[in-house]
Write a protein that holds these residues in place. Structure first.
Motif, PDB file in Angstrom:
ATOM      1  N   MET A  12       0.834  -1.210   0.000  1.00  0.00           N
ATOM      2  CA  MET A  12       0.000   0.000   0.000  1.00  0.00           C
ATOM      3  C   MET A  12       0.865   1.254   0.000  1.00  0.00           C
ATOM      4  O   MET A  12       1.962   1.266   0.561  1.00  0.00           O
ATOM      5  CB  MET A  12      -0.896   0.042   1.249  1.00  0.00           C
ATOM      6  CG  MET A  12      -2.044  -0.932   1.255  1.00  0.00           C
ATOM      7  SD  MET A  12      -3.043  -0.663   2.755  1.00  0.00           S
ATOM      8  CE  MET A  12      -4.222  -2.006   2.603  1.00  0.00           C
ATOM      9  N   SER A  13       0.350   2.321  -0.607  1.00  0.00           N
ATOM     10  CA  SER A  13       1.054   3.598  -0.545  1.00  0.00           C
ATOM     11  C   SER A  13       0.967   4.127   0.887  1.00  0.00           C
ATOM     12  O   SER A  13       0.174   3.632   1.699  1.00  0.00           O
ATOM     13  CB  SER A  13       0.432   4.612  -1.510  1.00  0.00           C
ATOM     14  OG  SER A  13      -0.821   5.051  -1.019  1.00  0.00           O
ATOM     15  N   ALA A  71      -2.222   6.474  -9.077  1.00  0.00           N
ATOM     16  CA  ALA A  71      -3.582   6.085  -8.665  1.00  0.00           C
ATOM     17  C   ALA A  71      -3.613   4.965  -7.634  1.00  0.00           C
ATOM     18  O   ALA A  71      -4.386   5.009  -6.676  1.00  0.00           O
ATOM     19  CB  ALA A  71      -4.394   5.692  -9.896  1.00  0.00           C
ATOM     20  N   LYS A  72      -2.777   3.949  -7.818  1.00  0.00           N
ATOM     21  CA  LYS A  72      -2.830   2.775  -6.943  1.00  0.00           C
ATOM     22  C   LYS A  72      -1.443   2.354  -6.480  1.00  0.00           C
ATOM     23  O   LYS A  72      -0.473   2.453  -7.227  1.00  0.00           O
ATOM     24  CB  LYS A  72      -3.476   1.594  -7.675  1.00  0.00           C
ATOM     25  CG  LYS A  72      -4.956   1.770  -7.980  1.00  0.00           C
ATOM     26  CD  LYS A  72      -5.469   0.554  -8.733  1.00  0.00           C
ATOM     27  CE  LYS A  72      -6.937   0.707  -9.085  1.00  0.00           C
ATOM     28  NZ  LYS A  72      -7.399  -0.402  -9.933  1.00  0.00           N
ATOM     29  N   LEU A 109       5.590   1.910 -13.714  1.00  0.00           N
ATOM     30  CA  LEU A 109       5.389   2.489 -15.048  1.00  0.00           C
ATOM     31  C   LEU A 109       5.663   3.988 -15.023  1.00  0.00           C
ATOM     32  O   LEU A 109       6.227   4.553 -15.961  1.00  0.00           O
ATOM     33  CB  LEU A 109       3.958   2.216 -15.527  1.00  0.00           C
ATOM     34  CG  LEU A 109       3.643   0.742 -15.836  1.00  0.00           C
ATOM     35  CD1 LEU A 109       2.156   0.571 -16.122  1.00  0.00           C
ATOM     36  CD2 LEU A 109       4.476   0.233 -17.015  1.00  0.00           C
ATOM     37  N   TYR A 110       5.285   4.638 -13.925  1.00  0.00           N
ATOM     38  CA  TYR A 110       5.489   6.084 -13.766  1.00  0.00           C
ATOM     39  C   TYR A 110       6.985   6.412 -13.739  1.00  0.00           C
ATOM     40  O   TYR A 110       7.439   7.330 -14.425  1.00  0.00           O
ATOM     41  CB  TYR A 110       4.804   6.540 -12.476  1.00  0.00           C
ATOM     42  CG  TYR A 110       4.815   8.035 -12.255  1.00  0.00           C
ATOM     43  CD1 TYR A 110       4.008   8.870 -13.028  1.00  0.00           C
ATOM     44  CD2 TYR A 110       5.599   8.611 -11.262  1.00  0.00           C
ATOM     45  CE1 TYR A 110       3.998  10.245 -12.812  1.00  0.00           C
ATOM     46  CE2 TYR A 110       5.603   9.978 -11.038  1.00  0.00           C
ATOM     47  CZ  TYR A 110       4.794  10.799 -11.818  1.00  0.00           C
ATOM     48  OH  TYR A 110       4.794  12.155 -11.603  1.00  0.00           O
ATOM     49  N   VAL A 111       7.746   5.660 -12.949  1.00  0.00           N
ATOM     50  CA  VAL A 111       9.186   5.914 -12.850  1.00  0.00           C
ATOM     51  C   VAL A 111       9.885   5.607 -14.179  1.00  0.00           C
ATOM     52  O   VAL A 111      10.750   6.365 -14.624  1.00  0.00           O
ATOM     53  CB  VAL A 111       9.822   5.112 -11.691  1.00  0.00           C
ATOM     54  CG1 VAL A 111      11.344   5.257 -11.690  1.00  0.00           C
ATOM     55  CG2 VAL A 111       9.258   5.591 -10.344  1.00  0.00           C
ATOM     56  N   ALA A 112       9.481   4.524 -14.842  1.00  0.00           N
ATOM     57  CA  ALA A 112      10.057   4.182 -16.148  1.00  0.00           C
ATOM     58  C   ALA A 112       9.808   5.312 -17.149  1.00  0.00           C
ATOM     59  O   ALA A 112      10.688   5.681 -17.932  1.00  0.00           O
ATOM     60  CB  ALA A 112       9.462   2.875 -16.669  1.00  0.00           C
TER      61      ALA A 112
END
Length: 215
Positions: A49-50, A141-142, A151-154
Motif C-alpha cells: 500500500m502507498s 492512482a494505486k 510504469l510512472y518511474v520508467a
C-alpha cells in the motif's frame, strides 16, 4: 540480469535500505497510543500500500480519530530521526549503484514510503546523486501490486518497461514490477525471511546480497 537493461528501479524499504524492523516498531508504538495491540496479520495486510493508503487503512480498521493527513504526519515524525540516524544501506548497495552509474544505466526509486522520508534517508546516506528519478506511490492512482508506480518511474526515466530491471523485497512489490512488464530481482531481507520461497517463485532472480552482482 542486466543484459539489454537501460534502467534499474529500486523499491526503498527492505530493498535499498535495512528499515523494515523500524516500521513494525512504529506500528506497535502508534497503535499503543490508542491501547490497541498490533494484530498478527497487519504487516501482510498493508504490504504494498502507498503511505496514504496505509494511513486510510489504519484509520478505518482501528477507528483512529485523527484524519489521514494527521496520521501520516505523526508517522513522518516518528520515523524521521530513525531514517536520519539509524537506517543503513543494505550490503553492497553503494558498489552496485556506482557500477550502474559507470555503465550508464539509469536508476530510479519507486517506493510506498512518503516523499519526506525517502528524501531524508537518501540524503543522510549520501546516495541521492546516484538516482535519476525518485517517486512515491502517493503520486499515482494505486499502490503495489498495481504496476502504476513502476510504469510512472520508467516513464520519467524515458525507458520502456521491457528494458527495466526492478529490485524488490516483498511479494506485492515483485508483482507490481511483473505487472508493469519488467523483470524483477527479489532481495533477501530478514523481515520477509519466512516468505522467501514465495518471493523466489514470483521473481525472475534472487540475491542474498548486492555483493553478488556489484563486481
Amino acid at each position: 540480469m542486466l543484459k539489454d537493461k537501460k534502467a534499474v528501479i529500486f523499491d526503498l524499504d527492505g530493498t535499498l535500505v535495512d528499515s523494515m524492523w523500524m516500521w513494525k516498531q512504529i506500528d506497535i508504538e502508534f497503535l499503543n497510543r490508542y491501547n490497541i495491540e498490533i494484530p498478527d496479520d497487519l504487516q501482510r495486510a498493508i504490504e504494498g500500500m502507498s503511505f496514504s493508503e496505509t494511513a486510510g487503512y489504519f484509520k478505518e480498521r482501528f477507528e483512529i480519530p485523527e484524519d489521514v493527513e494527521t496520521i501520516k504526519s505523526i508517522w513522518n515524525e516518528m520515523a524521521y530521526l530513525k531514517y536520519k540516524n539509524e537506517v543503513p544501506l543494505k550490503e553492497g548497495v553503494l558498489s552496485f549503484l556506482q557500477m550502474l552509474k559507470k555503465n550508464g544505466i539509469k536508476t530510479g526509486i519507486a517506493t510506498s514510503n512518503s516523499r519526506h522520508l525517502v528524501q531524508t534517508v537518501v540524503e543522510s546516506l549520501g546516495v541521492e546523486e546516484y538516482f535519476d528519478a525518485i517517486h512515491t506511490s502517493c503520486e499515482v492512482a494505486k499502490g503495489k501490486p498495481a504496476p502504476d508506480i513502476y510504469l510512472y518511474v520508467a516513464d520519467k526515466l524515458e525507458v520502456a518497461p521491457e528494458h527495466c530491471l526492478v529490485f524488490e523485497d516483498i511479494p506485492q512489490g515483485i508483482m507490481a514490477g511483473k505487472n508493469a512488464g519488467m523483470q524483477v530481482c527479489a532481495v533477501q531481507d530478514e523481515f520477509s525471511r519466512d516468505i522467501e520461497e514465495e518471493k523466489r517463485s514470483l521473481a525472475d532472480y534472487f540475491i542474498e546480497s548486492y555483493l553478488e552482482i556489484a563486481g
